[in-house]
Design a protein around this motif. Structure first.
Motif, mmCIF file in Angstrom:
data_model
loop_
_atom_site.group_PDB
_atom_site.id
_atom_site.type_symbol
_atom_site.label_atom_id
_atom_site.label_comp_id
_atom_site.label_asym_id
_atom_site.label_seq_id
_atom_site.Cartn_x
_atom_site.Cartn_y
_atom_site.Cartn_z
ATOM 1 N N GLN A 139 -4.865 -4.520 -2.954
ATOM 2 C CA GLN A 139 -5.010 -3.881 -4.268
ATOM 3 C C GLN A 139 -4.006 -2.747 -4.428
ATOM 4 N N GLY A 161 -2.224 13.742 -5.302
ATOM 5 C CA GLY A 161 -1.174 14.610 -4.766
ATOM 6 C C GLY A 161 0.205 14.325 -5.319
ATOM 7 N N GLY A 162 0.381 13.231 -6.047
ATOM 8 C CA GLY A 162 1.702 12.869 -6.562
ATOM 9 C C GLY A 162 1.815 11.368 -6.688
ATOM 10 N N LEU A 163 2.751 10.776 -5.933
ATOM 11 C CA LEU A 163 2.949 9.332 -5.992
ATOM 12 C C LEU A 163 2.903 8.755 -4.590
ATOM 13 N N GLU A 164 2.424 7.506 -4.490
ATOM 14 C CA GLU A 164 2.351 6.827 -3.211
ATOM 15 C C GLU A 164 2.822 5.393 -3.427
ATOM 16 N N THR A 165 3.609 4.879 -2.489
ATOM 17 C CA THR A 165 4.103 3.507 -2.627
ATOM 18 C C THR A 165 3.535 2.635 -1.513
ATOM 19 N N LEU A 166 2.990 1.483 -1.911
ATOM 20 C CA LEU A 166 2.406 0.522 -0.973
ATOM 21 C C LEU A 166 3.096 -0.822 -1.142
ATOM 22 N N LYS A 167 3.063 -1.622 -0.084
ATOM 23 C CA LYS A 167 3.556 -2.995 -0.162
ATOM 24 C C LYS A 167 2.389 -3.924 0.108
ATOM 25 N N LEU A 168 2.164 -4.878 -0.797
ATOM 26 C CA LEU A 168 1.032 -5.791 -0.688
ATOM 27 C C LEU A 168 1.529 -7.223 -0.592
ATOM 28 N N SER A 169 0.896 -8.023 0.270
ATOM 29 C CA SER A 169 1.198 -9.456 0.312
ATOM 30 C C SER A 169 0.657 -10.091 -0.962
ATOM 31 N N LEU B 68 -5.530 3.047 3.553
ATOM 32 C CA LEU B 68 -5.421 1.781 2.816
ATOM 33 C C LEU B 68 -6.811 1.182 2.595
ATOM 34 N N ALA B 69 -7.128 0.901 1.336
ATOM 35 C CA ALA B 69 -8.467 0.409 0.985
ATOM 36 C C ALA B 69 -8.790 -0.894 1.694
ATOM 37 N N GLU B 70 -7.757 -1.726 1.887
ATOM 38 C CA GLU B 70 -7.971 -3.036 2.506
ATOM 39 C C GLU B 70 -8.480 -2.890 3.942
ATOM 40 N N THR B 93 -8.478 8.762 -4.160
ATOM 41 C CA THR B 93 -8.818 8.066 -2.917
ATOM 42 C C THR B 93 -10.207 7.445 -3.022
ATOM 43 N N GLY B 173 -4.239 -6.788 7.319
ATOM 44 C CA GLY B 173 -2.990 -7.535 7.187
ATOM 45 C C GLY B 173 -2.603 -7.860 5.748
ATOM 46 N N LEU B 174 -3.122 -7.085 4.797
ATOM 47 C CA LEU B 174 -2.858 -7.357 3.384
ATOM 48 C C LEU B 174 -1.905 -6.352 2.764
ATOM 49 N N SER B 175 -1.811 -5.162 3.377
ATOM 50 C CA SER B 175 -1.080 -4.081 2.722
ATOM 51 C C SER B 175 -0.450 -3.169 3.761
ATOM 52 N N SER B 176 0.595 -2.481 3.353
ATOM 53 C CA SER B 176 1.181 -1.474 4.235
ATOM 54 C C SER B 176 1.664 -0.287 3.404
ATOM 55 N N PHE B 177 1.660 0.859 4.053
ATOM 56 C CA PHE B 177 2.102 2.096 3.412
ATOM 57 C C PHE B 177 3.624 2.157 3.479
ATOM 58 N N VAL B 178 4.273 2.475 2.353
ATOM 59 C CA VAL B 178 5.740 2.563 2.328
ATOM 60 C C VAL B 178 6.179 4.016 2.321
ATOM 61 N N SER B 179 5.704 4.782 1.346
ATOM 62 C CA SER B 179 6.149 6.172 1.241
ATOM 63 C C SER B 179 5.221 6.954 0.325
ATOM 64 N N ALA B 180 5.343 8.272 0.403
ATOM 65 C CA ALA B 180 4.592 9.136 -0.508
ATOM 66 C C ALA B 180 5.519 10.228 -1.005
ATOM 67 N N GLN B 181 5.375 10.543 -2.286
ATOM 68 C CA GLN B 181 6.070 11.689 -2.849
ATOM 69 C C GLN B 181 4.990 12.691 -3.188
ATOM 70 N N VAL B 182 4.768 13.607 -2.274
ATOM 71 C CA VAL B 182 3.695 14.566 -2.487
ATOM 72 C C VAL B 182 4.291 15.876 -2.983
#
Lengths: 248, 310
Positions: A139, A161-169, B68-70, B93, B173-182
């Motif tokens: 999600q 807190g701002g922006l967060e980037t996720l990668k989802l299958s 990650l919620a997953e 969150t 195994g559905l999602s991964s964290f890439v980056s945050a702009q805090v």
């Protein structure tokens, strides 16, 4: 890739809701109804994916009364290809809607589902997350940017807190936030064209989903009113008040 | 009733939103705090000291580090076998995770509660806070998000709970964290500040917004907020937005500068103790809800206010 989009018919965002005198709910009789603003953003995002050649077909789904077909037609006029109306006059909660979308996702096998992050009537903010859970997929909620790259989607999310980037299958569920895009207005020719696009009408029972509400609304009331304030004539009066409040 | 409360943190410190959720959970029953994260033992120790927390569960694993919620929702759903209610703060969150937990438990979540009315009944705002619904759950377990402005913060000291480890199924195994702009700011946090200075579209552009409002915020040690219009126009980042879909604030003093007061904005700040509005339009909706309304050009009134406060 097929994209599934959800749209809800809600009170127009410019209308001030009025609580019924008997406290049973909000009066929706003779009130202007429109597509939930976050769902317009969802439709727009799907249409942009199609214009980029990423999406091949956009299927738009609404759960609600017969009148919700108008909301589907609006989405079709914006560029969706076909509609599914899951018709019911009963109130439907996010959990029931998520179950219906899950059943439709299993039939349609979309690569991506885009929903609004919340509906402006019940302000629940649940359906997308619930669908992702039931479907066993990732999600990307409160999205302000969505990019498809191969078999994954990168979602930038608006968080406290701002922006967060996720990668989802893929497949995955994305819910839209305000700044994902600016939805287009449907042109008159497209509104005309939308009339002949197919809309299938189904019932919740067709998907074997029990939509009996789990929450009972005991009462609905106006919030406590704020007592009338005072007009001040000068900045000096503000300074005095701020000092009195102990913050200056 | 046994209540599991979600601890909001950044793997280093426990956030204030947790303290309100502990209070909400405490009104239902005995509170166990769940700290899920990576290398977050310090958070669990802080949680154990919070008044009203009777036990802390610590799920310390790299897969929970980004929240990650997953990955987190199955952990919570697994633990919920022993609990009757799950309460998360209504932060981004909590809003991301709780419905995923609810669906796994086949429970209809109760979002954004303002008060606990009974063991299964709660009030919550609907229609951008233009109506307050009292709802009663018929589910066997409760899944709730609690609005921070509805519940006092539990004291950070006074508790002496024990911390026990807990583990879940790991990476979905559905999602991964890439980056945050805090956003990093010297100012107080918007949702817990005593004073908030907010600006609207009338501030013209990012530079004017900063030049006009930041001196006032600095003088009052205030957090800075904004209307949706100001955020959409790019004056300030998204995390400044106060309103129905942004942050809900209820400071001691809320100063709305050049904000007309659309219902979506009022939904995010109308529970502030004292509302001060500065607007050149005496008929703007914000002027009707303000305790103190100054009809003036903000570009003369705000600098004057700053100089007179100095």
């Amino acid at each position: 890739m097929k994209v599934l989009v959800g749209v809800k018919r809600v009170i127009d965002y410019n209308v001030r809701p009025r609580v019924k005198a008997d406290g049973s709910g909000v009066d929706l009789a003779n009130v202007k109804m429109s597509m939930n603003p976050f769902d317009e953003i969802a439709v727009e995002e799907a249409v942009r994916l199609k214009e980029k050649g990423v999406a091949s077909e956009i299927v738009v789904v609404s759960v609600g009364p017969a009148k919700a077909v108008d909301t589907l037609r609006t989405a079709l006029a914006m560029g969706a290809d076909r509609g599914i109306l899951v018709q019911t006059d009963e109130p439907v909660e996010p959990l029931a809607v998520a179950k219906l979308f899950h059943a439709i996702a299993q039939e349609e096998a979309p690569g991506l589902v885009i929903l609004g992050k919340q509906a402006i009537d019940d302000d629940s903010n649940q359906t997308g997350q619930m669908l992702a859970a039931l479907w066993g997929r990732g999600q990307g909620t409160f999205a302000s940017a969505v990019a498809i790259e191969g078999d994954a989607v990168t979602v930038t999310r608006e968080v406290d807190g701002g922006l967060e980037t996720l990668k989802l299958s893929l497949p995955a569920v994305v819910t839209t936030d305000l700044r994902l895009n600016e939805p287009r207005f449907a042109s008159l020719p497209n509104i005309m064209k939308a009339r002949s696009k197919p809309v299938a009408t189904k019932a919740p029972a067709d998907f074997g989903v029990d939509i009996t509400p789990r929450l009972k609304t005991l009462s609905v009331a106006e919030p406590a009113p704020r007592k009338a304030g005072v007009k001040v004539e000068s900045v000096d009066a503000l300074v005095e008040k701020l000092k009195e409040l102990g913050v200056a | 009733m046994k209540v599991l409360v979600w601890a909001e943190h950044d793997n280093a410190a426990l956030k204030d939103a947790t303290l309100s959720a502990v209070t909400a959970g405490g009104q239902l029953g005995e509170v166990t705090l769940l700290v899920a994260g990576a290398a977050c033992a310090a958070v669990a120790d802080a949680g154990a000291k919070v008044a009203g927390v009777s036990a802390v569960l610590l799920a310390d694993d790299a897969v929970y580090g980004a929240g990650l919620a997953e990955n987190v929702a199955p952990l919570v759903a697994g633990i919920m076998g022993e609990f009757d209610a799950f309460v998360a703060p209504a932060t981004t969150t909590g809003k991301n995770i709780a419905p995923r937990v609810a669906a796994l438990l086949d429970v209809m979540q109760i979002s954004d509660i303002l008060t606990v009315e009974g063991p299964k009944s709660f009030t919550r705002p609907i229609y951008a806070g233009n109506a307050i619904a009292t709802v009663e759950s018929s589910d066997a377990k409760l899944v709730i998000t609690a609005r921070a402005t509805g519940f006092a913060k539990a004291a950070r000291e006074g508790g002496s709970a024990s911390v026990s480890p807990v583990s879940g199924s790991g990476d979905a195994g559905l999602s991964s964290f890439v980056s945050a702009q805090v956003a990093v700011s010297e100012r107080p946090e918007l949702t817990s500040a005593k004073v908030v200075v907010s600006g609207g579209r009338a501030l013209k552009d990012a530079q004017t917004f900063a030049d006009t409002l930041y001196p006032l915020a600095d003088r009052l040690n205030a957090a800075v907020g904004a209307s949706r219009a100001a955020v959409d126009a790019g004056f300030v980042p998204n995390d400044y937005q106060v309103g129905q879909t942004g942050k809900i604030v209820a400071p001691e003093v809320y100063i709305a500068v050049g904000i007309s007061g659309a219902i979506q904005h009022l939904a995010g700040m109308k529970d502030s103790k004292t509302i001060i509005a500065i607007n050149k339009d005496p008929d703007a909706p914000i002027m009707q809800v303000a305790d103190l309304a100054l009809t003036a050009d903000l570009f003369t009134a705000v600098p004057e206010l700053v100089s007179k406060l100095a």
